[in-house]
Design an enzyme around this catalytic site. Structure first.
Site, PDB file in Angstrom:
ATOM      1  N   GLU A   8       0.795  -1.232   0.000  1.00 40.09           N
ATOM      2  CA  GLU A   8       0.000   0.000   0.000  1.00 40.09           C
ATOM      3  C   GLU A   8       0.826   1.280   0.000  1.00 40.09           C
ATOM      4  OE1 GLU A   8      -3.385   0.209   2.658  1.00 40.09           O
ATOM      5  OE2 GLU A   8      -3.511  -1.966   2.684  1.00 40.09           O
ATOM      6  N   ASP A  81      -2.210  -4.403   3.403  1.00 38.71           N
ATOM      7  CA  ASP A  81      -2.262  -4.565   4.862  1.00 38.71           C
ATOM      8  C   ASP A  81      -3.125  -5.760   5.285  1.00 38.71           C
ATOM      9  OD1 ASP A  81      -0.612  -2.439   5.184  1.00 38.71           O
ATOM     10  OD2 ASP A  81      -2.122  -1.037   5.890  1.00 38.71           O
ATOM     11  N   ASP A  83      -5.688  -6.618   7.049  1.00 37.93           N
ATOM     12  CA  ASP A  83      -6.972  -6.382   7.714  1.00 37.93           C
ATOM     13  C   ASP A  83      -8.069  -6.305   6.651  1.00 37.93           C
ATOM     14  OD1 ASP A  83      -6.513  -3.933   6.498  1.00 37.93           O
ATOM     15  OD2 ASP A  83      -6.243  -2.817   8.360  1.00 37.93           O
ATOM     16  N   GLU A  85      -9.645  -3.797   5.339  1.00 34.87           N
ATOM     17  CA  GLU A  85      -9.391  -2.768   4.335  1.00 34.87           C
ATOM     18  C   GLU A  85      -8.331  -3.248   3.343  1.00 34.87           C
ATOM     19  OE1 GLU A  85     -11.296   0.754   3.426  1.00 34.87           O
ATOM     20  OE2 GLU A  85     -11.483  -0.316   5.326  1.00 34.87           O
ATOM     21  N   TYR A 303       1.827  -5.118  13.277  1.00 39.49           N
ATOM     22  CA  TYR A 303       0.726  -4.351  12.684  1.00 39.49           C
ATOM     23  C   TYR A 303      -0.079  -3.640  13.761  1.00 39.49           C
ATOM     24  CZ  TYR A 303      -2.908  -3.122   9.372  1.00 39.49           C
ATOM     25  OH  TYR A 303      -3.782  -2.425   8.582  1.00 39.49           O
ATOM     26  N   ARG A 305      -3.124  -2.075  13.701  1.00 36.26           N
ATOM     27  CA  ARG A 305      -4.596  -2.073  13.774  1.00 36.26           C
ATOM     28  C   ARG A 305      -5.048  -3.454  14.200  1.00 36.26           C
ATOM     29  NH1 ARG A 305      -3.771   0.989   8.998  1.00 36.26           N
ATOM     30  NH2 ARG A 305      -4.207   3.204   9.388  1.00 36.26           N
ATOM     31  N   HIS A 349      -4.361 -11.009  14.064  1.00 35.73           N
ATOM     32  CA  HIS A 349      -3.062 -10.399  14.337  1.00 35.73           C
ATOM     33  C   HIS A 349      -2.704 -10.532  15.803  1.00 35.73           C
ATOM     34  CE1 HIS A 349      -3.978  -8.857  10.478  1.00 35.73           C
ATOM     35  NE2 HIS A 349      -4.883  -8.004  10.920  1.00 35.73           N
TER      36      HIS A 349
END
Length: 704
Positions: A8, A81, A83, A85, A303, A305, A349
């Site tokens: 990203e 990433d 997650d 998103e 990570y 989030r 995670h």
């Protein structure tokens, strides 16, 4: 031909390229590559809520480069990433580049280290369409709420307003708290505080310690008036203060778990004064990679989030080894400490932790910005402390009888500091305010150095801070780790909420909008309803429900509510009251009011359109400039951070981060300034003076 890896961000691409080397080309998508259109709803509500995605404007050249690189590559690996998103971005990239989603071409990196990248490359999988559907459901739901209610608010309140599934609830919580504060009726109460000490012994042993009135005739009693306090005081004058009960114990104190997204934002707010947006920006930098002397680009944390408290065995072993070497066996655990993750957490995670435990904060300080160092130190210390031995406190509580009245005193001493040698959770600051008590015996008569009644009033609930609002949102199941920072940023940028020091206060606009939302769109601003929707969206991710079915069920009621609101408010417009100031309009003599514009607040004459006078809103402080003696005014940086400068700018360029106060320097008479760092002090900024002293303790407004 090389393999194309798409991440990203450019920073992440640079770090990963270093680990993969020849045979791989790493490119960045710069976040989302496709999204719903900005100019229209972009959701077909009549045909299964199908979203009409389009390429994001301004990314045409990037898309060409990605397509060109994809054609030349022998394999495309989607490494966005890890997650919801990120999964959705990978799916959009697959659609854009013609990648077969049935093949194992999705890789994830929970940490950007050599081992983390190697592990990700070695374990490709298919794109998880349940994760994609979960993100798509949220995006479509938020688009429907925003694009359907926002125009309604434009017509009924003011142009440029917006509503949101999470943001509107957050604003409502801030407004409700403000209403509680206004409605609060303070009640008077009194305390009687005594300073008592041993009659015999060395001077150090006879040092008085505080004891607080507890009750009368063996029962706890409240003192509600000055007359009652004086009557008790009169009885106490002739009474002996006798130690009647001593309780000793050992308190075991457990360290806090490693950080998850919400607790990181909370602690960074309390300890460092970081807003949630700033915390996440810095955490992203630490995750994606920082150039470290001798190592090159290294991702320093996992990570950021996450709402899981799981820790990899490798990290637990590394922490145990470090603790034994740095602190000794007494501080290490016989077996790793694990923490229970809450029921609805996304457990894909780990918790937020350092990727390389041996990289102590001090070792990398020279390679980090000030913000990066502060946040890395916080994360590193919290994680290491979570695997250290308990702290042990020797506690003592004493009952002191004076006639028919009872006083209590308590104290503690540290028996073994354990994990507190490294880190103490910031919310613990009030619970250990005890004093070291001298050795006492039951039946001992104490000397009374001082005894005094003190008047108090009950206090209203404090305003939310960013830290306490995030905690409340999380505890109520509203939003997810990735939403807290953007939500808090949005409600402040839109002018619904503003910060006073650390406290969040609703604006007149926020209150009017919330009133309308509560009257016309009750479900949208109902915390329980919003939490229930969040649960259903989690079920989409779990594969137990269909995403379009969840949206369809919501939309039926929502559409009816919207039509009813249009009918209820036909021909009605709500007025946002202006905030009057003491600044007089020099053109017509009226008192100017504060208005909200595209670039923030400004002063305007209420006589518009007859008088169109406007001017900048200047927030004066009690201080005078130490250079030219003009007024010092508060100003904002582009990121919203407050600093202070001379009102005579640009003739005088004095500016500082320190806060001016009313007190003046005893040496030269200039304004004193209060530092905002961890160690608070008052100092004079007049050139050549150099006066400074410790700042008195000050409770931050709105702290919880």
């Amino acid at each position: 031909m090389s393999k194309l890896v798409i991440v990203e961000s450019p920073a992440k691409a640079t770090t990963i390229q270093k680990y993969l080397g020849d045979g791989y080309e790493v490119m960045a998508s710069m976040g989302h590559i496709r999204d719903l259109p900005k100019s229209k709803l972009g959701v077909d509500v009549d045909h299964g809520f199908t979203p009409a995605y389009e390429n994001i404007k301004g990314k045409e050249d990037l898309i060409k480069k990605l397509r060109s690189a994809a054609k030349k590559s022998e394999e495309i690996l989607l490494a966005t990433d890890p997650d919801r998103e990120g999964e959705a971005i990978s799916w959009h990239l697959a659609e854009l580049l013609g990648v077969d989603i049935r093949k194992n071409n999705r890789i994830t990196f929970t940490e950007i280290t050599k081992n983390g990248v190697k592990n990700g490359i070695e374990h490709p999988r298919q794109i998880d369409m349940q994760l994609v559907d979960a993100q798509q459901a949220r995006r479509v739901l938020d688009r429907i709420v925003g694009y359907k209610i926002s125009p309604f608010l434009w017509r009924k309140v003011r142009k440029g307003l917006s509503a949101g599934r999470v943001q509107s609830v957050a604003v409502r919580m801030v407004v409700d708290r403000e209403e509680e504060i206004r409605a609060f009726q303070p009640e008077e109460y009194w305390s009687i505080d005594a300073m008592v000490g041993k009659r015999e012994g060395k001077a150090a042993e006879k040092k008085p310690f505080p004891a607080k009135f507890y009750g009368t005739d063996g029962k706890k009693a409240a003192i509600k008036s000055e007359e009652q306090a004086k009557a008790i005081l009169e009885e106490l004058r002739a009474a002996d203060f006798v130690v009647t009960n001593i309780k000793k114990g050992v308190r075991r104190k457990t360290p806090a778990p490693p950080f998850i997204t919400s607790t990181l934002q909370q602690d960074a707010s309390r300890r460092l004064g970081f807003q949630a947006k700033r915390t996440m920006k810095v955490a992203q930098e630490l995750y994606e990679g920082v150039e470290i002397d001798g190592l090159g680009a290294v991702g320093l944390i996992t990570y950021m989030r996450t709402d899981s408290l799981r820790i990899a065995d490798e990290a637990l072993d590394g922490a145990a080894k470090y603790i034994r070497q740095a602190y000794g066996d007494n501080y290490a655990l016989a077996k790793p400490r694990t923490f229970k993750t809450k029921k609805n957490a996304q457990d894909a995670h780990e918790a937020i932790r350092p990727t390389m435990i041996e990289l102590e904060p001090g070792k990398v300080k020279a390679n980090l910005t000030s913000d990066q160092y502060k946040l890395y130190k916080l994360i590193w210390e919290r994680f290491i402390a979570s695997q250290m031995a308990l702290a042990l406190l020797d506690t003592v509580s004493v009952e002191i009888t004076a006639g028919r009245h009872c006083f209590k005193a308590s104290g503690f001493s540290v028996k073994f500091d354990g994990f507190t040698v490294l880190y103490v959770e910031s919310s613990d600051n009030d619970e250990e305010s005890g004093t070291r008590l001298p050795a006492l015996t039951e039946g001992e008569v104490l000397a009374v150095a001082e005894i005094a009644p003190n008047q108090h009033f009950t206090q209203p609930p404090p305003r939310y801070t960013e830290a306490s609002l995030i905690k409340e949102l999380e505890e109520n199941g509203i939003g997810r780790p990735s939403t807290y920072a953007p939500t808090l940023t949005t409600i402040q940028q839109r002018g619904y909420v503003e910060r006073e020091q650390k406290a969040l206060k609703p604006t007149a606009l926020g209150e009017v909008t919330t009133k309308l939302m509560k009257e016309q769109f009750r479900d949208i601003v109902d915390p329980d309803f919003t939490a229930g929707m969040e649960q259903k969206l989690d079920e989409v991710e779990g594969g137990t429900v269909n995403w379009s079915g969840v949206i369809s069920s919501f939309y039926q009621g929502f559409d009816a509510t919207l039509k009813e609101a249009e009918k209820n408010m036909e021909g009605t417009r709500m007025k946002v009251p202006d905030e009057e100031t003491d600044v007089v309009c020099e053109l017509c003599g009226r008192k100017m009011v504060i208005k909200h514009g595209r670039f923030g607040k400004f002063l305007a004459c209420p006589g518009f359109p007859e008088c169109r006078n406007t001017k900048k809103l200047v927030q004066e402080t009690p201080g005078l400039c130490p250079v030219c003696r003009s007024k010092v005014v508060a100003k904002k940086t582009k990121t919203g951070r407050t600093f202070y400068g001379c009102s005579g700018y640009p003739k005088c360029t004095f500016m500082t981060w320190d806060t001016p106060i009313e007190e003046t320097c005893p040496r030269c008479g200039s304004t004193l300034f209060r530092t905002n760092g961890k160690i608070k002090k008052l100092h004079c900024l007049k050139e050549g003076c150099g006066f400074e002293k410790a700042a008195p303790a000050k409770k931050e407004s709105g702290d919880e």
